[in-house]
Design an enzyme around this catalytic site. Structure first.
Site, short mmCIF file in Angstrom:
data_model
loop_
_atom_site.label_atom_id
_atom_site.label_comp_id
_atom_site.label_asym_id
_atom_site.label_seq_id
_atom_site.Cartn_x
_atom_site.Cartn_y
_atom_site.Cartn_z
N HIS A 1 -7.20 -3.34 -3.07
CA HIS A 1 -7.51 -1.81 -4.03
C HIS A 1 -7.92 -1.78 -5.09
CE1 HIS A 1 -6.81 -0.55 0.26
NE2 HIS A 1 -5.62 -0.61 0.63
O1 RIB Z 1 -5.19 3.18 -0.89
C1 RIB Z 1 -4.49 2.41 -2.08
C2 RIB Z 1 -4.51 3.70 -3.07
O2 RIB Z 1 -2.78 3.65 -3.34
C3 RIB Z 1 -3.89 1.88 -3.94
O3 RIB Z 1 -4.09 2.03 -5.19
C4 RIB Z 1 -1.97 1.64 -4.45
O4 RIB Z 1 -1.95 0.90 -4.81
C5 RIB Z 1 -1.69 3.03 -3.92
O5 RIB Z 1 -1.87 3.32 -4.78
#
Ligand code: RIB
Ligand code: CA
Length: 308
Positions: A237
């Site tokens: 992500h």
């Molecule tokens: O949904 C993904 C996000 O949520 C990313 O930033 C992961 O590190 C969590 O914080």
């Protein structure tokens, strides 16, 4: 991107295993000048996210200033994602004692100081809940003129990952997200539409493992990372937000109106992305809707290869 172009950034983060990969990419991509790291409560408590940033800077022996941020969302109670990242937020690797210390000032003051003192606009990169960013924009609106844009990992044009409709970073502090999307600043939203495709698959993970000390550490973390699986692929992500800075052309984007749902019984924290312009509201965000995954993988692996 021309070889000489350098992007000055402040990175607001809640490590978190994918945050750790993003921090590594930001530290070792030659186009990025990481001015300050601020920590926020999200994946785990802000005590732990702050400790985790310091552990990573010790590991990479990098002297980037770190400032501790807020311990809870603006209004709601903190929801964490320790089920994804482990109890410490970086389960799987023993970093040892921490030698570095955070600044004594709060993250919001540290961001203000860096922005005010900068001789050129700075990009804010947010890869956790947006509480610190919302407080900065509310308490110190005079900083906005020094903010180039906000590139954030969060939201989705469709489904969520923490609830059926909401992505974690937005869901944790939806009021903060609304403040950010209503700020009038240039926003780039790297949401689940692209991040859920940005997976490291088994062959990538095996290559990373043998690459260097960084690869070995990340491989150990990946054994405990629950956003995907080693077999089907691990979702990167947060590194997508860093990739956007230096490889914007691997993303397909659309300028849209985006607002945050604050009162739905089941839809709290949804990013309502008006892809077809049905609401007749002015566009306030550049939304990433697709990604060239092969080029993302090549960039990420080549960048991590530059680490020790
Ligand atoms: O949904 C993904 C996000 O949520 C990313 O930033 C992961 O590190 C969590 O914080
Ligand atoms: Ca994160």
């Amino acid at each position: 991107m021309s070889m000489k172009e350098i992007i000055k950034i402040i990175l607001d983060t809640d490590p978190g295993i994918d945050d750790a990969v993003a921090i590594g990419a930001a530290l070792f991509d030659e186009h990025i000048d990481l001015q300050l790291i601020t920590t926020v409560a999200g994946n785990v408590s802000v005590d732990k996210t702050t400790r985790n940033v310091l552990k990573l800077l010790d590991f990479w022996d990098k002297d980037v200033p770190v400032a501790r941020g807020v311990s809870k969302p603006l209004v709601r109670k903190l929801e964490n994602a320790s089920h994804i990242h482990g109890h410490s937020g970086l389960d799987g690797y023993e970093f040892g004692n921490i030698h570095r210390m955070p600044l004594s000032k709060h993250a919001v003051e540290a961001m203000r100081d860096v922005l005010i003192e900068s001789d050129q606009p700075i990009t804010l990169v947010a890869i956790g809940p947006l509480t610190n960013i919302a407080l900065l924009l509310t308490l110190y609106p005079e900083c906005k003129k020094n903010i180039e844009r906000i590139v954030l990992m969060g939201g989705s044009t469709s489904r969520g990952n923490y609830t059926p409709n909401a992505e974690f970073n937005i869901y944790v502090d939806p009021e903060a997200a609304k403040i950010v999307f209503e700020s009038g600043l240039k926003i780039v939203m790297c949401g689940l539409d692209v991040t859920s495709k940005a997976m490291l698959i088994q062959e990538n993970i095996e290559e990373i493992k043998e690459m260097n000390r960084t690869g070995n550490m990340l491989y150990s973390l990946f054994q405990h990372y629950r956003a995907g699986t080693l077999k089907t692929g691990l979702i990167m992500h947060d590194p997508c937000a860093i990739a956007y800075l230096v490889k914007p052309d691997i993303f397909t984007t659309q300028d849209c109106f985006v607002d945050i749902e604050l009162c739905g019984a089941y839809t709290l924290g949804t990013t309502v992305v008006d892809i077809r312009g049905q609401l007749n509201k002015p566009n306030n965000a550049t939304v990433c809707v697709d990604i060239d995954v092969a080029k993302f993988r090549t960039w990420l692996i080549n960048t991590l290869r530059k680490a020790p």
